[in-house]
Design a protein around this motif. Sequence first.
Motif, mmCIF file in Angstrom:
data_model
loop_
_atom_site.group_PDB
_atom_site.id
_atom_site.type_symbol
_atom_site.label_atom_id
_atom_site.label_comp_id
_atom_site.label_asym_id
_atom_site.label_seq_id
_atom_site.Cartn_x
_atom_site.Cartn_y
_atom_site.Cartn_z
ATOM 1 N N GLY A 112 48.194 51.045 31.881
ATOM 2 C CA GLY A 112 48.970 50.842 33.505
ATOM 3 C C GLY A 112 48.279 49.739 34.002
ATOM 4 N N LYS A 113 47.030 49.400 34.029
ATOM 5 C CA LYS A 113 44.987 48.670 34.692
ATOM 6 C C LYS A 113 44.784 47.277 34.077
ATOM 7 C CE LYS A 113 43.920 52.691 36.733
ATOM 8 N NZ LYS A 113 42.203 53.925 37.297
ATOM 9 N N VAL A 114 44.725 46.503 34.496
ATOM 10 C CA VAL A 114 43.832 45.404 34.463
ATOM 11 C C VAL A 114 42.059 44.691 34.675
ATOM 12 C CG1 VAL A 114 46.176 44.258 34.630
ATOM 13 C CG2 VAL A 114 44.655 44.230 36.586
ATOM 14 N N THR A 115 41.625 44.578 33.617
ATOM 15 C CA THR A 115 40.319 44.617 33.922
ATOM 16 C C THR A 115 40.926 43.060 35.104
ATOM 17 O OG1 THR A 115 40.036 44.624 31.720
ATOM 18 C CG2 THR A 115 38.249 43.219 32.905
ATOM 19 N N LYS A 116 39.310 42.900 36.271
ATOM 20 C CA LYS A 116 39.763 42.006 37.591
ATOM 21 C C LYS A 116 38.159 41.579 37.388
ATOM 22 C CE LYS A 116 41.880 44.650 40.629
ATOM 23 N NZ LYS A 116 42.053 44.794 41.927
ATOM 24 N N PRO A 118 40.370 39.097 43.241
ATOM 25 C CA PRO A 118 39.881 39.621 42.209
ATOM 26 C C PRO A 118 41.177 40.058 41.902
ATOM 27 C CG PRO A 118 39.881 41.192 43.884
ATOM 28 C CD PRO A 118 39.628 39.863 44.317
ATOM 29 N N MET A 119 41.213 39.486 40.013
ATOM 30 C CA MET A 119 42.375 39.603 39.535
ATOM 31 C C MET A 119 41.777 39.077 37.673
ATOM 32 S SD MET A 119 44.069 35.840 39.882
ATOM 33 C CE MET A 119 44.032 35.984 41.632
ATOM 34 N N ASP A 120 43.130 39.330 37.413
ATOM 35 C CA ASP A 120 42.860 38.921 36.107
ATOM 36 C C ASP A 120 43.898 37.678 36.150
ATOM 37 O OD1 ASP A 120 44.001 38.344 33.267
ATOM 38 O OD2 ASP A 120 43.889 40.189 32.553
ATOM 39 N N PRO A 121 43.106 36.793 35.803
ATOM 40 C CA PRO A 121 43.299 34.854 36.104
ATOM 41 C C PRO A 121 44.799 34.580 35.149
ATOM 42 C CG PRO A 121 41.739 35.001 34.904
ATOM 43 C CD PRO A 121 41.930 36.269 35.072
ATOM 44 N N GLN A 123 52.217 45.268 40.315
ATOM 45 C CA GLN A 123 51.759 46.713 40.754
ATOM 46 C C GLN A 123 50.138 47.003 39.939
ATOM 47 O OE1 GLN A 123 54.670 48.163 39.602
ATOM 48 N NE2 GLN A 123 56.136 48.256 41.233
ATOM 49 N N ALA A 124 50.267 46.281 38.696
ATOM 50 C CA ALA A 124 49.206 47.427 37.763
ATOM 51 C C ALA A 124 47.826 46.063 38.978
ATOM 52 C CB ALA A 124 49.091 46.395 36.157
ATOM 53 N N HIS A 125 47.578 45.282 39.103
ATOM 54 C CA HIS A 125 46.453 44.884 40.440
ATOM 55 C C HIS A 125 46.810 45.139 41.729
ATOM 56 C CE1 HIS A 125 46.374 41.893 37.310
ATOM 57 N NE2 HIS A 125 45.533 40.907 37.741
ATOM 58 N N GLY A 126 47.871 46.524 42.101
ATOM 59 C CA GLY A 126 47.611 47.031 43.406
ATOM 60 C C GLY A 126 48.613 46.175 44.535
ATOM 61 N N TYR A 147 57.552 36.545 46.441
ATOM 62 C CA TYR A 147 56.730 36.330 47.236
ATOM 63 C C TYR A 147 55.653 37.697 46.676
ATOM 64 C CZ TYR A 147 58.050 39.803 51.084
ATOM 65 O OH TYR A 147 59.129 40.462 51.868
ATOM 66 N N PHE A 148 54.353 37.707 45.875
ATOM 67 C CA PHE A 148 54.256 39.165 45.540
ATOM 68 C C PHE A 148 52.295 38.565 46.727
ATOM 69 C CE2 PHE A 148 52.775 35.956 42.863
ATOM 70 C CZ PHE A 148 51.597 35.025 42.491
ATOM 71 N N THR A 149 52.028 39.964 46.611
ATOM 72 C CA THR A 149 50.962 39.750 47.935
ATOM 73 C C THR A 149 49.963 41.131 47.433
ATOM 74 O OG1 THR A 149 51.826 40.206 49.939
ATOM 75 C CG2 THR A 149 49.763 40.893 49.575
ATOM 76 N N LEU A 150 48.664 40.308 47.032
ATOM 77 C CA LEU A 150 47.296 41.027 46.108
ATOM 78 C C LEU A 150 46.037 41.445 47.390
ATOM 79 C CD1 LEU A 150 47.285 38.178 43.062
ATOM 80 C CD2 LEU A 150 48.172 40.702 43.441
ATOM 81 N N PRO A 151 45.497 42.692 46.693
ATOM 82 C CA PRO A 151 44.233 42.772 47.768
ATOM 83 C C PRO A 151 43.287 42.052 47.468
ATOM 84 C CG PRO A 151 45.194 44.635 46.492
ATOM 85 C CD PRO A 151 45.998 43.491 45.841
ATOM 86 N N LYS A 152 42.414 42.131 48.482
ATOM 87 C CA LYS A 152 41.388 41.223 48.205
ATOM 88 C C LYS A 152 40.216 42.288 47.825
ATOM 89 C CE LYS A 152 41.788 38.129 52.434
ATOM 90 N NZ LYS A 152 41.435 37.636 53.999
ATOM 91 N N GLU A 153 40.142 43.633 47.850
ATOM 92 C CA GLU A 153 39.205 44.299 47.270
ATOM 93 C C GLU A 153 39.693 44.891 46.575
ATOM 94 O OE1 GLU A 153 36.267 44.964 48.517
ATOM 95 O OE2 GLU A 153 36.432 43.044 50.518
ATOM 96 N N ASP A 154 38.989 45.270 44.669
ATOM 97 C CA ASP A 154 39.791 46.312 43.976
ATOM 98 C C ASP A 154 39.487 47.074 44.020
ATOM 99 O OD1 ASP A 154 40.290 46.293 41.316
ATOM 100 O OD2 ASP A 154 38.082 46.056 40.769
ATOM 101 N N ASN A 155 40.605 48.292 44.241
ATOM 102 C CA ASN A 155 40.725 49.238 44.693
ATOM 103 C C ASN A 155 41.005 49.835 44.158
ATOM 104 O OD1 ASN A 155 42.736 48.435 45.672
ATOM 105 N ND2 ASN A 155 42.639 48.507 47.704
ATOM 106 N N ILE A 156 41.573 49.790 42.507
ATOM 107 C CA ILE A 156 42.429 50.350 41.399
ATOM 108 C C ILE A 156 41.121 50.676 40.589
ATOM 109 C CG2 ILE A 156 44.357 49.678 42.820
ATOM 110 C CD1 ILE A 156 44.855 48.143 40.269
#
Length: 359
Positions: A204-208, A246-249, A332-335, A350-359
């Motif tokens: 359930g997580k991704v490499t960012k 931070p994301m999985d592009p 959701q996997a990106h937080g 619309y989708f919102t992504l956090p600036k910090e890699d907090n998951i």
Amino acid sequence: MKSTTLKKIINNSIYTLTLLIAATALGFVIFYVSKNNTANIALVYILALLMISRHTASYACGIFSAVFSVVSINCFFTYPFFAVNFTLDGYPITFIFMLAIAVLTSATTIRMKKQEKMIAERERRINETEKERIRANLLRAVSHDLRTPLTSIIGASASYLENQESLTQQECTDLISTINEDSHWLLNMVENLLSVTRIQNDGGKVTKEPEIIVEEVVSEAITRLKKRIPSASLKVSAPEQMLMLPMDPLLIEQVLINLLENALVHSGSNAPVELVITEEKDTITFHVIDHGKGIDVDILPELLSGHYEKPPASDAHRGMGIGLSICNTIVQAHGGILAAKNHDSGAEFYFTLPKEDNI
């Protein structure tokens, strides 16, 4: 099973002895600071007794702690010191009360832990049931979505092979275009399913990694979309400064492609679809805005969760429920959070992504 039980007994014993030794040491400190004030020392032992009964949830540890506490107070902190005197006034009452505290606390703790275990088991079963229901809905919808373009491809190719000599050039071109269009749709569906599979395989997580949003991710998503829909009319608006996130592009590109394609196909309008990127203090939001007929607000929660079942008369291989549920999983996997709403002249996802890699 036996080794687990033995390990638990050893851990409870170590915890009990450690707290009782600590309580005794603290009792000596209090005794020498305030002479003959055994009431405070008794409170220390009562606190240790409560902690032991709560942590171990064992009658044996609680009763042993009660006996140890009463004997220690009698032996170390009551005259004559370092001698057990069972004839002291109030000694039996103290013992009975501390024993009662130990038994009641242990009983309450055991009951609470049993209730917690029952609640956790019930929630697990509910979650498993819900997952199975979602998986069944997804499988049924995917099967339906795959069958429709496959049927179209088979029908078009069969018509071409069987009637090639009697078909006009335009009819041949139309059949090949149908095959090409439905093949691209199948490819998009497979890419979506592979994306979800990759997330599930990773727990359930991704490499960012930090990515430049507009120059890399958005431009690549639009390029891939243009290959699929050459006539796509898009408008992109973003802050002038370079944005890093931070994301999985590949996964976020898939989300953007899904949302943009849904807007182009389902809005019912020829007006350009807008992709607006906004920056907040802790997040960056991607808005996909169309100027069409909007979406029935009653089905929005079902669309995002993957529960939505398309009416039988709809163009199934153009359905968007599966794509949106996959987008929701990726975000959701990106937080982040994916949402939708209608505006005066269309719909906005619309989708919102956090600036910090907090998951």
